[in-house]
Motif scaffolding. Structure first.
Motif, short mmCIF file in Angstrom:
data_model
loop_
_atom_site.label_atom_id
_atom_site.label_comp_id
_atom_site.label_asym_id
_atom_site.label_seq_id
_atom_site.Cartn_x
_atom_site.Cartn_y
_atom_site.Cartn_z
N ARG A 357 -11.52 -3.23 2.03
CA ARG A 357 -11.61 -2.75 0.65
C ARG A 357 -10.43 -1.86 0.25
O ARG A 357 -10.02 -1.87 -0.91
CB ARG A 357 -12.93 -2.02 0.42
CG ARG A 357 -13.20 -0.84 1.32
CD ARG A 357 -14.52 -0.16 1.00
NE ARG A 357 -14.86 0.83 2.01
CZ ARG A 357 -15.61 0.57 3.08
NH1 ARG A 357 -16.07 -0.64 3.26
NH2 ARG A 357 -15.87 1.50 3.96
N LYS A 358 -9.89 -1.09 1.21
CA LYS A 358 -8.80 -0.18 0.85
C LYS A 358 -7.54 -0.93 0.45
O LYS A 358 -6.84 -0.54 -0.47
CB LYS A 358 -8.51 0.77 2.01
CG LYS A 358 -9.59 1.83 2.20
CD LYS A 358 -9.18 2.84 3.27
CE LYS A 358 -10.23 3.93 3.42
NZ LYS A 358 -9.84 4.92 4.46
N SER A 359 -7.23 -2.02 1.16
CA SER A 359 -5.99 -2.75 0.88
C SER A 359 -6.19 -3.91 -0.08
O SER A 359 -5.25 -4.35 -0.72
CB SER A 359 -5.38 -3.27 2.19
OG SER A 359 -6.28 -4.15 2.85
N LEU A 364 -6.05 2.93 -4.62
CA LEU A 364 -6.39 4.19 -3.98
C LEU A 364 -5.90 5.42 -4.72
O LEU A 364 -6.51 6.48 -4.66
CB LEU A 364 -5.85 4.19 -2.54
CG LEU A 364 -6.54 3.21 -1.58
CD1 LEU A 364 -5.83 3.22 -0.23
CD2 LEU A 364 -8.01 3.57 -1.40
N LEU A 365 -4.80 5.29 -5.44
CA LEU A 365 -4.26 6.44 -6.15
C LEU A 365 -4.85 6.62 -7.54
O LEU A 365 -4.60 7.62 -8.21
CB LEU A 365 -2.73 6.33 -6.25
CG LEU A 365 -1.98 6.28 -4.91
CD1 LEU A 365 -0.49 6.16 -5.14
CD2 LEU A 365 -2.31 7.50 -4.06
N GLU A 366 -5.65 5.64 -7.97
CA GLU A 366 -6.26 5.70 -9.31
C GLU A 366 -7.64 6.35 -9.24
O GLU A 366 -8.22 6.54 -8.17
CB GLU A 366 -6.38 4.29 -9.90
CG GLU A 366 -5.04 3.62 -10.18
CD GLU A 366 -4.35 4.19 -11.41
OE1 GLU A 366 -4.98 5.00 -12.11
OE2 GLU A 366 -3.19 3.84 -11.65
N SER A 367 -8.17 6.68 -10.40
CA SER A 367 -9.47 7.31 -10.50
C SER A 367 -10.60 6.32 -10.23
O SER A 367 -10.40 5.10 -10.23
CB SER A 367 -9.66 7.91 -11.90
OG SER A 367 -9.71 6.84 -12.86
N VAL A 368 -11.79 6.86 -10.02
CA VAL A 368 -12.96 6.01 -9.86
C VAL A 368 -13.17 5.16 -11.11
O VAL A 368 -13.43 3.95 -11.03
CB VAL A 368 -14.21 6.88 -9.58
CG1 VAL A 368 -15.47 6.02 -9.62
CG2 VAL A 368 -14.09 7.59 -8.26
N VAL A 413 -10.17 7.69 -6.16
CA VAL A 413 -11.10 6.91 -5.34
C VAL A 413 -10.80 7.06 -3.85
O VAL A 413 -11.70 6.91 -3.01
CB VAL A 413 -11.07 5.42 -5.78
CG1 VAL A 413 -9.81 4.73 -5.24
CG2 VAL A 413 -12.33 4.69 -5.35
N ARG A 414 -9.57 7.39 -3.50
CA ARG A 414 -9.21 7.55 -2.08
C ARG A 414 -9.93 8.73 -1.44
O ARG A 414 -10.03 8.80 -0.20
CB ARG A 414 -7.70 7.72 -1.92
CG ARG A 414 -7.14 8.95 -2.57
CD ARG A 414 -5.63 9.08 -2.41
NE ARG A 414 -5.08 10.17 -3.19
CZ ARG A 414 -5.13 11.44 -2.85
NH1 ARG A 414 -5.68 11.79 -1.70
NH2 ARG A 414 -4.61 12.38 -3.63
N THR A 415 -10.43 9.67 -2.25
CA THR A 415 -11.10 10.85 -1.70
C THR A 415 -12.58 10.61 -1.42
O THR A 415 -13.24 11.49 -0.88
CB THR A 415 -10.97 12.04 -2.66
OG1 THR A 415 -11.68 11.76 -3.88
CG2 THR A 415 -9.51 12.33 -2.98
N ALA A 424 -18.11 1.86 -5.50
CA ALA A 424 -17.17 1.72 -6.61
C ALA A 424 -16.78 0.25 -6.80
O ALA A 424 -16.64 -0.23 -7.93
CB ALA A 424 -15.93 2.57 -6.37
N VAL A 425 -16.58 -0.47 -5.69
CA VAL A 425 -16.27 -1.90 -5.77
C VAL A 425 -17.43 -2.66 -6.40
O VAL A 425 -17.24 -3.52 -7.28
CB VAL A 425 -15.93 -2.47 -4.38
CG1 VAL A 425 -15.68 -3.97 -4.46
CG2 VAL A 425 -14.70 -1.78 -3.80
#
Length: 540
Positions: A357-359, A364-368, A413-415, A424-425
């Protein structure tokens, strides 16, 4: 499965007499607005497997980064073989004999195994690399790990997930390592590969090497662990528990602060099925899977069970249009779906939560809110401008519906923890109005408490009429969640049955039996008609 066979670690009296190999006392670490570690204690003895448990966000990752020298603690003391040390960098930790193998392996895919093993401490004389010596030494390390068949000259990117993990272990052993930290090492492995991993761990600990083992799979802790330390909210909830005798309920309660029942949500009573919302008809990709045929009905959870490499993930990605089939078709509501088109799949009401999911799924740098709305942005367009207020409101409603925590749509979202990133997905596809949800390893890297929430959420979505196609490496998860199961072996469906009619042993017998491989694509199909198979780590 039986516990791995290995010599028992020294008894507690021996630990006390010789002193622990590693002692971390009162470790603290804060980031802006977050106290990640609040006085954590950990001690590890030579030759033991010490399991580190805790929910996502409990502080495990921060603690092992402190131990690896990647992060500096704000307070506390680290003692190594009885002496106070300062781990100023990963190199300093490695020089002491502390190696860390992260869940997301830090290998260079376009370099060979030998080059990766000695990366950063290359063997050289007079400015010239001694490549032959590096290859020979790598071969020795691979043989020690039980994998002499791996060629030191092979590019790492061509290895399987298990092969890459072996290469990472060889790199750790290329130093004079005395303690190895393994972060979720079994996450991408099939049962045979997990057994081999445990044999390697047993051999390492028998030689006196200590292992700190991190896993969300409590059954693994019983098999391989000696002692357990539990973290919760950045604190040590318990330390030195016996891995074999401590009740699972007690461990879960320490991790979560509450009792979590290991039960899956109940299935609805069987009713007359509506017409299938999705069908695969003779679907195949040459050399990967097929042909396969199946139907998926509204409100049904259909599970795909099989070993890594059996074609499970490739089937999901082909249905979603991320891979182009060499034969067959996908039909949605009676209409063939344009092959190899993600856009067509999304427009037809399909959504994919991929394994990585991360890649593959998150920005990752954007908001939820942006991660949730990204597939529905035209909905919030007003005369060519994006209505951010409407976007945030819709995203907040979707995340609240799934109980995503914390309730802050502007948080990066990365946090988030692994479980909340997965929510979130899912919220993205619910906002889109998805009618068919494709789930690939939905609980990978998710702690036990969040798993229970995800199980209940997936069942609720099915009860609301969403059709779910589920892939999981954990057979109990497939059997506990699915209504019906397709068992795959070498790209072919070898058995189909109601989940309630199967058990774990029967499924494993089916997936491990001898049988034919995938059927070749029909005559007349040329290589130019489809992209070349994508390596597992580089899937679209």
């Amino acid at each position: 499965m039986a516990p791995a066979h290995r010599p028992a670690p020294p008894p507690p009296a021996a630990h006390e007499a010789t002193g622990p190999l590693l002692t971390m006392s009162g470790i603290t670490k804060s980031y802006p607005g977050v106290r990640a570690l609040d006085g954590v204690d950990l001690d590890v003895a030579a030759g033991e497997v010490h399991c580190l448990l805790g929910q996502n966000g409990a502080g495990k990752s921060t603690l092992i980064k402190v131990l690896a020298g990647a992060h500096q603690p704000d307070g506390g003391e680290i003692r190594w073989r009885g002496e106070t040390v300062s781990l100023k960098s990963p190199i300093a930790a490695m020089r002491l004999g502390i190696a860390t193998i992260y869940q997301e392996l830090d290998l260079v895919e376009h370099m060979s195994v030998a080059e990766n093993v000695f990366l950063g401490h290359e063997r050289a004389t007079g400015g010239f690399l001694r490549t032959g010596e590096a290859r020979d030494r790598t071969a020795e390390l691979l043989a020690r790990l039980g994998h002499p068949e791996i060629d030191p000259g092979t590019l790492v990117g061509r290895l399987s997930a298990a092969g890459q993990q072996i290469a990472s272990m060889a790199r750790a052993l290329s130093h004079d390592v005395r303690l190895i930290v393994m972060d979720e090492p079994s996450a991408a492995l099939d049962p045979d590969e997990v057994d081999n991993l445990f044999r390697i761990v047993a051999a390492l600990t028998a030689s006196g090497v200590a292992v700190v083992y991190i896993s969300h799979r409590l059954e693994e802790i019983r098999r391989i662990g000696d002692r357990v330390t539990v973290l919760k909210d950045g604190r040590t909830a318990a330390r030195g528990l016996d891995a074999h005798t401590t009740p699972t309920r007690d461990i879960v309660a320490l991790m979560t602060g509450r009792d979590v029942e290991y039960v899956f949500p109940g299935r609805r009573a069987a009713t007359d099925r509506a017409a299938p919302v999705l069908s695969a008809e003779g679907l195949a990709r040459e050399g990967e899977f097929g042909p396969v045929d199946f139907q998926l009905h509204p409100g049904e959870i259909l599970g795909l069970a099989g070993l890594v490499g059996s074609g499970r993930s490739e089937i999901l990605e082909t249905v979603f249009g991320a891979r182009r089939p060499t034969a067959g078709r996908v039909v949605v509501d009676g209409r063939p779906l344009r092959p190899g088109s993600v856009t067509a799949a999304v427009r037809a009401g399909l959504g994919l939560a991929p394994e990585e999911r991360k890649s593959q799924a998150l920005l990752l740098l954007e908001s939820v809110s942006r991660n949730v709305s990204v597939s529905s942005l035209p909905r919030f367009a007003r005369a060519g401008w994006l209505d951010r207020r409407a976007e945030r409101a819709a995203a907040r409603a979707a995340t609240r519906d799934l109980s995503l925590r914390p309730d802050d749509p502007e948080r990066p979202v990365r946090t988030l923890s692994g479980g909340n990133q997965q929510k979130a997905v899912l919220a993205r596809w619910l906002l889109r109005g998805c009618r068919v949800l494709l789930l690939d390893e939905p609980t990978r890297g998710v702690d036990v408490g969040a798993r229970a929430e995800l199980y209940a959420l997936i069942r609720r979505l099915a009860d609301d009429g969403v059709a779910v196609l589920l892939v999981s490496s954990e057979v109990p998860e497939v059997l506990g969640l699915a209504d019906r199961v397709l068992v795959l072996r070498e790209g072919r469906v070898v058995h189909e049955d109601a989940a309630a009619a199967l058990d774990e042993h029967r499924v494993l017998d089916l997936v491990m039996s001898e049988g034919p491989g995938p059927t070749p694509a029909p005559a007349g199909t040329t290589p130019e008609e489809t992209p070349a198979p994508t390596p597992r780590g580089d899937r679209p």
